[in-house]
Design an enzyme around this catalytic site. Structure first.
Site, PDB file in Angstrom:
ATOM      1  CE  LYS A   1      -8.101   2.301  -0.465  1.00 25.57           C
ATOM      2  NZ  LYS A   1      -6.839   2.429   0.242  1.00 25.57           N
TER       3      LYS A   1
ATOM      4  CG  ASN B   1      -5.290   8.685  -2.891  1.00 26.27           C
ATOM      5  OD1 ASN B   1      -4.239   8.192  -3.294  1.00 26.27           O
ATOM      6  ND2 ASN B   1      -5.400   9.239  -1.697  1.00 26.27           N
TER       7      ASN B   1
ATOM      8  CG  HIS C   1      -0.945   7.168  -0.831  1.00 19.45           C
ATOM      9  ND1 HIS C   1      -2.182   7.344  -1.395  1.00 19.45           N
ATOM     10  CD2 HIS C   1      -1.142   6.465   0.307  1.00 19.45           C
ATOM     11  CE1 HIS C   1      -3.100   6.783  -0.616  1.00 19.45           C
ATOM     12  NE2 HIS C   1      -2.489   6.230   0.426  1.00 19.45           N
TER      13      HIS C   1
ATOM     14  CG  HIS D   1      -5.003   2.141   6.063  1.00 17.85           C
ATOM     15  ND1 HIS D   1      -6.347   2.133   6.378  1.00 17.85           N
ATOM     16  CD2 HIS D   1      -4.897   2.774   4.874  1.00 17.85           C
ATOM     17  CE1 HIS D   1      -7.005   2.737   5.410  1.00 17.85           C
ATOM     18  NE2 HIS D   1      -6.162   3.129   4.487  1.00 17.85           N
TER      19      HIS D   1
ATOM     20  CG  ASP E   1      -1.782   4.762   4.177  1.00 17.64           C
ATOM     21  OD1 ASP E   1      -1.779   5.178   3.002  1.00 17.64           O
ATOM     22  OD2 ASP E   1      -2.617   5.140   5.014  1.00 17.64           O
TER      23      ASP E   1
ATOM     24  CG  HIS F   1       0.167  15.102   2.483  1.00 23.99           C
ATOM     25  ND1 HIS F   1      -0.783  15.396   1.539  1.00 23.99           N
ATOM     26  CD2 HIS F   1      -0.261  13.976   3.098  1.00 23.99           C
ATOM     27  CE1 HIS F   1      -1.751  14.474   1.576  1.00 23.99           C
ATOM     28  NE2 HIS F   1      -1.447  13.598   2.516  1.00 23.99           N
TER      29      HIS F   1
ATOM     30  NE  ARG G   1       0.420  12.073  -1.843  1.00 25.17           N
ATOM     31  CZ  ARG G   1      -0.524  11.560  -1.093  1.00 25.17           C
ATOM     32  NH1 ARG G   1      -1.528  10.890  -1.624  1.00 25.17           N
ATOM     33  NH2 ARG G   1      -0.509  11.716   0.208  1.00 25.17           N
TER      34      ARG G   1
ATOM     35  CB  ALA H   1      -4.961  12.517   6.669  1.00 26.23           C
TER      36      ALA H   1
ATOM     37  CG  HIS I   1      -1.846   1.177   1.312  1.00 27.95           C
ATOM     38  ND1 HIS I   1      -3.175   1.030   1.648  1.00 27.95           N
ATOM     39  CD2 HIS I   1      -1.665   2.505   1.109  1.00 27.95           C
ATOM     40  CE1 HIS I   1      -3.760   2.213   1.645  1.00 27.95           C
ATOM     41  NE2 HIS I   1      -2.869   3.125   1.323  1.00 27.95           N
TER      42      HIS I   1
ATOM     43  CG  HIS J   1      -9.942   4.495   3.833  1.00 31.83           C
ATOM     44  ND1 HIS J   1      -8.745   5.144   3.953  1.00 31.83           N
ATOM     45  CD2 HIS J   1     -10.702   4.928   4.884  1.00 31.83           C
ATOM     46  CE1 HIS J   1      -8.773   5.937   5.020  1.00 31.83           C
ATOM     47  NE2 HIS J   1      -9.961   5.826   5.593  1.00 31.83           N
TER      48      HIS J   1
END
Ligand code: DOR
Ligand code: ZN
Length: 346
Positions: free
Chosen positions: A99, A41, A15, A174, A247, A251, A17, A263, A13, A136
């Site tokens: 997802k 996402n 991210h 998660h 996860d 950011h 971006r 988050a 899992h 999620h």
């Protein structure tokens, strides 16, 4: 010096971006992991096989030369997902999993699912084809306290899906509560869960004691200490239904240190050092390989990796880099509040 060798891990899992952040974070994951499931996402989200292929190419460009790394692509389930397109994309190997974000549950989840009944036909098709569903697991109702949202999701939504479609392969992602460990452990054989390093390392005090700590804010939010202990006991037990999904969610610092902070915890850089320390503290290093390299691969019907990695225990604390630079900006690197002595040595 104490040293262990394990099968090269996978991160089920992540991210990544896009654009500049993608270029900066992909090498942090590929340094120690052989394969990852990549979250969809983005803005706008990855909703089709075509989107997934284009995104995969952008990720592949960011993999350092000479590194073997496979990104497994996902699509974002919406109430308008076309079953036939999904079927074709899966059969052609463009999409690995789907997802489910409840609409509004987290970062960029506005196009997610509002009414579960509307996606049941898609979930049935997925069960027939063996496409994994990644969830999620939080309800979004305003009246449900943020600390209860996972538990209520399990009772009201997950249990409904598991009973209606027992053949569906599901990863509850998660997880953050003792309730989740119990439900998954006792549930259908094809129901499993992923756990992050930050939920194993921290409880909710890490966000709220001594001032607000926005870098420890993530979703599902950190819970009370008994929940963290249940997660850690489960992870170190080697139970095949539980495995690593970091996860890792980058950011920029300015977006975290804000009146309405995003988050997400960026943990890719020292993830394995932190996990080795947590397992060592519980005298369970012998189960680390199951958690990071075996259990997830088995669930997704994949062979474990051929490559190995080694970790060594240093005589002094590992010193952590604080930030990952992205042009003029930076991303805070996750560091837990206990000493870490383990380091990946190859
Ligand atoms: O903390 C989180 N950050 N949880 C999520 O579910 C999404 C993620 C993100 O995309 O930043
Ligand atoms: Zn995530």
């Amino acid at each position: 010096m104490e040293k262990i060798e394990i099968i090269k891990p996978d991160d089920w899992h992540v991210h990544f971006r896009d654009n500049k952040i993608l270029e900066a974070v992909v090498p942090e994951t590929t340094r120690h992991f052989a394969r990852s499931i990549v979250m969809p996402n983005l803005i706008p989200p990855i909703i089709s096989g075509k989107d997934a292929v284009r995104y995969k190419k952008r990720i592949e460009k960011a993999i350092p030369k000479g590194k073997n790394f496979i990104p497994f692509m996902t699509v974002y389930l919406t109430e308008n997902t076309d079953k036939n397109e999904l079927k074709e994309s899966y059969k052609n190997g463009l999409v690995f999993a789907v997802k489910l974000y409840p609409a509004g549950a987290t970062t960029n989840s506005d196009s997610g699912v509002k009414d579960l009944r509307k996606v049941m036909p898609t979930l049935e098709t997925m069960a027939e084809l063996g496409i994994p569903l990644l969830i999620h697991g939080e309800v979004t109702d305003k009246e449900i306290d943020i600390f209860d949202r996972e538990k209520v999701f399990i009772e009201q939504k997950l249990d409904f899906i598991c009973k209606k479609i027992p053949d569906l392969k599901i990863t509850l992602e998660h997880i953050t509560t003792k309730d989740a460990t119990l439900y998954v452990n006792e549930g259908n054989n094809n129901l499993v869960a992923s756990i992050t390093p930050h939920h194993l390392a921290l409880n909710r005090n890490a966000i709220l004691v001594g001032g607000i700590k926005p870098h420890n804010y993530c979703l599902p939010i950190l819970k009370r200490e008994p929940h963290r202990i249940a997660l850690l006991d489960t992870a170190v037990s080697g139970n095949p239904k539980f495995f690593l999904g970091t996860d890792t969610a980058p950011h920029m610092t300015e977006d975290k240190e804000s009146a309405c902070g995003c988050a997400g915890v960026f943990n890719a850089t020292y993830c394995l050092s932190i996990l080795a320390q947590l397992f060592d503290n519980k005298n369970s290093l012998h189960n680390l390989e199951k958690f990071v390299s075996r259990n997830g691969a088995n669930h997704y019907n994949l062979k474990t990796n051929d490559e190995k990695i080694s970790l060594v225990k240093l005589n002094q604390e590992l010193s952590f880099k604080k930030y990952l630079e992205v042009g003029e900006k930076k991303i805070k690197i996750f560091k837990p509040d206990f000493p870490v002595y383990w380091m990946v040595s190859n």
